[in-house]
Write a protein that holds these residues in place. Structure first.
Motif, PDB file in Angstrom:
ATOM      1  N   ARG A 166       0.843  -1.187   0.000  1.00  0.00           N
ATOM      2  CA  ARG A 166       0.000   0.000   0.000  1.00  0.00           C
ATOM      3  C   ARG A 166       0.880   1.239   0.000  1.00  0.00           C
ATOM      4  NH1 ARG A 166      -3.008  -2.704   4.914  1.00  0.00           N
ATOM      5  NH2 ARG A 166      -1.064  -3.795   4.773  1.00  0.00           N
ATOM      6  N   SER A 167       0.346   2.354  -0.504  1.00  0.00           N
ATOM      7  CA  SER A 167       1.110   3.613  -0.566  1.00  0.00           C
ATOM      8  C   SER A 167       0.655   4.577   0.521  1.00  0.00           C
ATOM      9  CB  SER A 167       0.926   4.270  -1.932  1.00  0.00           C
ATOM     10  OG  SER A 167       1.501   3.468  -2.924  1.00  0.00           O
ATOM     11  N   PHE A 168       1.635   5.291   1.077  1.00  0.00           N
ATOM     12  CA  PHE A 168       1.370   6.296   2.109  1.00  0.00           C
ATOM     13  C   PHE A 168       2.227   7.521   1.834  1.00  0.00           C
ATOM     14  CE2 PHE A 168       0.457   2.208   4.038  1.00  0.00           C
ATOM     15  CZ  PHE A 168      -0.772   2.435   4.648  1.00  0.00           C
ATOM     16  N   ASP A 169       1.738   8.691   2.274  1.00  0.00           N
ATOM     17  CA  ASP A 169       2.490   9.928   2.086  1.00  0.00           C
ATOM     18  C   ASP A 169       3.494  10.191   3.200  1.00  0.00           C
ATOM     19  OD1 ASP A 169       1.219  10.558  -0.302  1.00  0.00           O
ATOM     20  OD2 ASP A 169      -0.416  11.587   0.714  1.00  0.00           O
ATOM     21  N   GLU A 170       3.262   9.596   4.380  1.00  0.00           N
ATOM     22  CA  GLU A 170       4.145   9.872   5.503  1.00  0.00           C
ATOM     23  C   GLU A 170       4.027   8.784   6.553  1.00  0.00           C
ATOM     24  OE1 GLU A 170       2.777  13.677   6.798  1.00  0.00           O
ATOM     25  OE2 GLU A 170       0.936  12.891   7.631  1.00  0.00           O
ATOM     26  N   SER A 171       4.945   8.839   7.521  1.00  0.00           N
ATOM     27  CA  SER A 171       4.949   7.928   8.660  1.00  0.00           C
ATOM     28  C   SER A 171       4.309   8.656   9.839  1.00  0.00           C
ATOM     29  CB  SER A 171       6.392   7.568   9.008  1.00  0.00           C
ATOM     30  OG  SER A 171       6.459   6.793  10.171  1.00  0.00           O
ATOM     31  N   ALA A 214       2.028   4.921   9.449  1.00  0.00           N
ATOM     32  CA  ALA A 214       0.929   4.389   8.651  1.00  0.00           C
ATOM     33  C   ALA A 214       0.118   3.475   9.555  1.00  0.00           C
ATOM     34  CB  ALA A 214       1.475   3.617   7.461  1.00  0.00           C
TER      35      ALA A 214
END
Length: 186
Positions: A134-139, A141
């Motif tokens: 999965r993709s995330f913009d920041e930590s 998650a």
């Protein structure tokens, strides 16, 4: 490195050519079509009212492409587009937690990592939990995980699509007790 194709259109009467100037932002040098010079240099685009240009393979850095239309005289201000060549992947993120088989109570797990620095562009992150990416913009998650043992890893991806190496796999265990809530109807 795959270079973009620049395209444009020109409207108006009397246009007989489109001229381009490719400038290296770091030192202001202009591309002649075969070499870099310190003096401003214009060269012809392919086409006139609809034109295109494929730049040469360029080293990493920032560039500005200027385009102007001309006939008997060159009129108006040149249009400009600045772009960056970035072929270097960012460093891998550093996993913070969970690691070393830590026990998580509850089905929601906070995956945390330290983002690497990347001079090229903003970063996104791909997190792989048990083979599901999965993709995330920041930590951090926040992910849902079923009861049991799990493994996860993370990597950084810059705006140009360059992906870092994956971090090492890290293990954690989820212990979630099923809770039944009685329903009382009146």
């Amino acid at each position: 490195t795959v270079m973009p194709v620049f395209r444009g259109t020109v409207s108006g009467s009397g246009v007989s050519r489109v001229e381009l100037q490719l400038v290296r932002v770091t030192d202001g040098a202009s591309w002649t079509g075969s070499l870099w010079l310190s003096a401003a240099t214009w060269f012809p685009a392919s086409g006139t009212t609809a034109w295109s240009y494929v730049p040469p393979a360029l080293p990493e850095g920032a560039y500005t492409l200027y385009a102007r239309a001309g006939g008997e005289v060159v009129e108006g201000t040149a249009a400009a587009a600045t772009f960056w060549v970035d072929a270097t992947p960012p460093p891998a993120p550093t996993v913070v937690t969970p690691t070393a088989g830590v026990l998580i109570t509850g089905p929601r797990v906070s995956l945390q990592w330290l983002a690497p620095s990347d001079a090229g562009s903003p970063l996104a992150f791909e997190v792989d939990v048990d083979g599901w990416v999965r993709s995330f913009d920041e930590s951090p998650a926040l992910v849902a995980a079923r009861r049991g043992e799990h493994s996860w890893r993370v990597r950084a991806v810059d705006l140009a699509g360059n992906a870092s190496a994956w971090s090492a796999w890290h293990d954690f265990e989820v212990w979630a007790e099923e809770v039944f809530v009685p329903l009382v109807m009146r």
